[in-house]
Scaffold this motif. Structure first.
Motif, PDB file in Angstrom:
ATOM      1  N   THR A  38      49.621  55.006  44.949  1.00  0.00           N
ATOM      2  CA  THR A  38      49.327  54.107  43.843  1.00  0.00           C
ATOM      3  C   THR A  38      48.389  52.997  44.308  1.00  0.00           C
ATOM      4  O   THR A  38      48.603  52.387  45.350  1.00  0.00           O
ATOM      5  N   PHE A  39      47.351  52.775  43.525  1.00  0.00           N
ATOM      6  CA  PHE A  39      46.364  51.736  43.790  1.00  0.00           C
ATOM      7  C   PHE A  39      46.393  50.733  42.640  1.00  0.00           C
ATOM      8  O   PHE A  39      46.574  51.121  41.482  1.00  0.00           O
ATOM      9  N   TYR A  40      46.227  49.466  42.940  1.00  0.00           N
ATOM     10  CA  TYR A  40      46.081  48.437  41.916  1.00  0.00           C
ATOM     11  C   TYR A  40      44.591  48.161  41.811  1.00  0.00           C
ATOM     12  O   TYR A  40      43.988  47.601  42.735  1.00  0.00           O
ATOM     13  N   VAL A  41      43.965  48.604  40.714  1.00  0.00           N
ATOM     14  CA  VAL A  41      42.513  48.614  40.609  1.00  0.00           C
ATOM     15  C   VAL A  41      42.003  47.723  39.488  1.00  0.00           C
ATOM     16  O   VAL A  41      42.679  47.490  38.489  1.00  0.00           O
ATOM     17  N   MET A  42      40.775  47.261  39.680  1.00  0.00           N
ATOM     18  CA  MET A  42      40.072  46.500  38.663  1.00  0.00           C
ATOM     19  C   MET A  42      39.227  47.469  37.845  1.00  0.00           C
ATOM     20  O   MET A  42      38.714  48.456  38.392  1.00  0.00           O
ATOM     21  N   ILE A  43      39.076  47.204  36.569  1.00  0.00           N
ATOM     22  CA  ILE A  43      38.209  48.014  35.709  1.00  0.00           C
ATOM     23  C   ILE A  43      36.929  47.236  35.453  1.00  0.00           C
ATOM     24  O   ILE A  43      36.974  46.083  35.021  1.00  0.00           O
ATOM     25  N   ASP A  44      35.795  47.876  35.747  1.00  0.00           N
ATOM     26  CA  ASP A  44      34.496  47.220  35.597  1.00  0.00           C
ATOM     27  C   ASP A  44      33.558  48.176  34.864  1.00  0.00           C
ATOM     28  O   ASP A  44      33.040  49.129  35.457  1.00  0.00           O
ATOM     29  N   THR A  45      33.327  47.934  33.575  1.00  0.00           N
ATOM     30  CA  THR A  45      32.485  48.827  32.772  1.00  0.00           C
ATOM     31  C   THR A  45      30.999  48.713  33.120  1.00  0.00           C
ATOM     32  O   THR A  45      30.204  49.536  32.690  1.00  0.00           O
ATOM     33  N   ALA A  46      30.617  47.718  33.899  1.00  0.00           N
ATOM     34  CA  ALA A  46      29.225  47.558  34.304  1.00  0.00           C
ATOM     35  C   ALA A  46      28.926  48.241  35.636  1.00  0.00           C
ATOM     36  O   ALA A  46      27.766  48.399  36.008  1.00  0.00           O
ATOM     37  N   LEU A  47      29.965  48.664  36.352  1.00  0.00           N
ATOM     38  CA  LEU A  47      29.781  49.322  37.646  1.00  0.00           C
ATOM     39  C   LEU A  47      29.591  50.821  37.421  1.00  0.00           C
ATOM     40  O   LEU A  47      30.456  51.465  36.828  1.00  0.00           O
ATOM     41  N   PRO A  48      28.481  51.410  37.870  1.00  0.00           N
ATOM     42  CA  PRO A  48      28.240  52.827  37.586  1.00  0.00           C
ATOM     43  C   PRO A  48      29.224  53.779  38.268  1.00  0.00           C
ATOM     44  O   PRO A  48      29.595  54.795  37.694  1.00  0.00           O
ATOM     45  N   ASN A  49      29.645  53.460  39.487  1.00  0.00           N
ATOM     46  CA  ASN A  49      30.489  54.374  40.252  1.00  0.00           C
ATOM     47  C   ASN A  49      31.796  53.718  40.674  1.00  0.00           C
ATOM     48  O   ASN A  49      31.829  52.535  40.994  1.00  0.00           O
ATOM     49  N   THR A  50      32.845  54.519  40.708  1.00  0.00           N
ATOM     50  CA  THR A  50      34.143  54.048  41.158  1.00  0.00           C
ATOM     51  C   THR A  50      34.106  53.827  42.668  1.00  0.00           C
ATOM     52  O   THR A  50      33.542  54.633  43.413  1.00  0.00           O
ATOM     53  N   VAL A  51      34.711  52.728  43.109  1.00  0.00           N
ATOM     54  CA  VAL A  51      34.730  52.365  44.515  1.00  0.00           C
ATOM     55  C   VAL A  51      36.178  52.132  44.943  1.00  0.00           C
ATOM     56  O   VAL A  51      36.930  51.452  44.245  1.00  0.00           O
ATOM     57  N   LEU A  52      36.563  52.700  46.078  1.00  0.00           N
ATOM     58  CA  LEU A  52      37.899  52.489  46.627  1.00  0.00           C
ATOM     59  C   LEU A  52      37.802  51.814  47.980  1.00  0.00           C
ATOM     60  O   LEU A  52      36.815  51.983  48.701  1.00  0.00           O
ATOM     61  N   ASN A  53      38.841  51.066  48.306  1.00  0.00           N
ATOM     62  CA  ASN A  53      38.911  50.366  49.582  1.00  0.00           C
ATOM     63  C   ASN A  53      39.004  51.384  50.717  1.00  0.00           C
ATOM     64  O   ASN A  53      39.929  52.191  50.759  1.00  0.00           O
ATOM     65  N   LYS A  54      38.046  51.349  51.629  1.00  0.00           N
ATOM     66  CA  LYS A  54      38.002  52.334  52.713  1.00  0.00           C
ATOM     67  C   LYS A  54      39.177  52.209  53.673  1.00  0.00           C
ATOM     68  O   LYS A  54      39.409  53.105  54.476  1.00  0.00           O
ATOM     69  N   HIS A  55      39.925  51.126  53.606  1.00  0.00           N
ATOM     70  CA  HIS A  55      41.104  50.967  54.455  1.00  0.00           C
ATOM     71  C   HIS A  55      42.351  51.579  53.812  1.00  0.00           C
ATOM     72  O   HIS A  55      43.375  51.709  54.462  1.00  0.00           O
ATOM     73  N   LYS A  56      42.257  51.943  52.522  1.00  0.00           N
ATOM     74  CA  LYS A  56      43.396  52.551  51.817  1.00  0.00           C
ATOM     75  C   LYS A  56      43.260  54.060  51.700  1.00  0.00           C
ATOM     76  O   LYS A  56      44.250  54.763  51.551  1.00  0.00           O
TER      77      LYS A  56
END
Length: 99
Positions: A25-43
């Protein structure tokens, strides 16, 4: 339908990410202006995910960018468009427009 939380003017929710057959489970922010989904490389250590879901929204064989972040991840427009996401700000929910 999944609940959204507003924190400091930003939308957050929980996402489930599956890699190597295991869900996390990840706690994520939603950003409609960001073209691509980004995840924390440490997770997460791989950019090709078995699956990612937010409530009823789910994609398989999804690719996310990995970056150093202060949060678990940011859901971008790529995930939102692929899943037909519908944001309801009155109810503070995210759901599918394809029901």
């Amino acid at each position: 339908m999944k609940h959204l939380t507003l924190e400091n003017g930003k939308l957050f929710t929980e996402a489930r990410v599956k890699t190597d057959g295991e869900y996390e489970t990840f706690y994520v922010m939603i950003d409609t202006a960001l073209p691509n989904t980004v995840l924390n490389k440490h997770k997460v250590t791989v950019s090709d995910l078995d699956a990612m879901s937010i409530g009823p929204l789910k994609v398989s064989n999804f690719q996310a960018e990995l970056q150093e972040l202060d949060i678990d991840g940011i859901i971008g427009l790529d995930f939102l468009l692929k899943t037909g996401a519908k944001l309801n700000f009155d109810a503070m929910t995210i759901s599918s427009s394809r029901t």
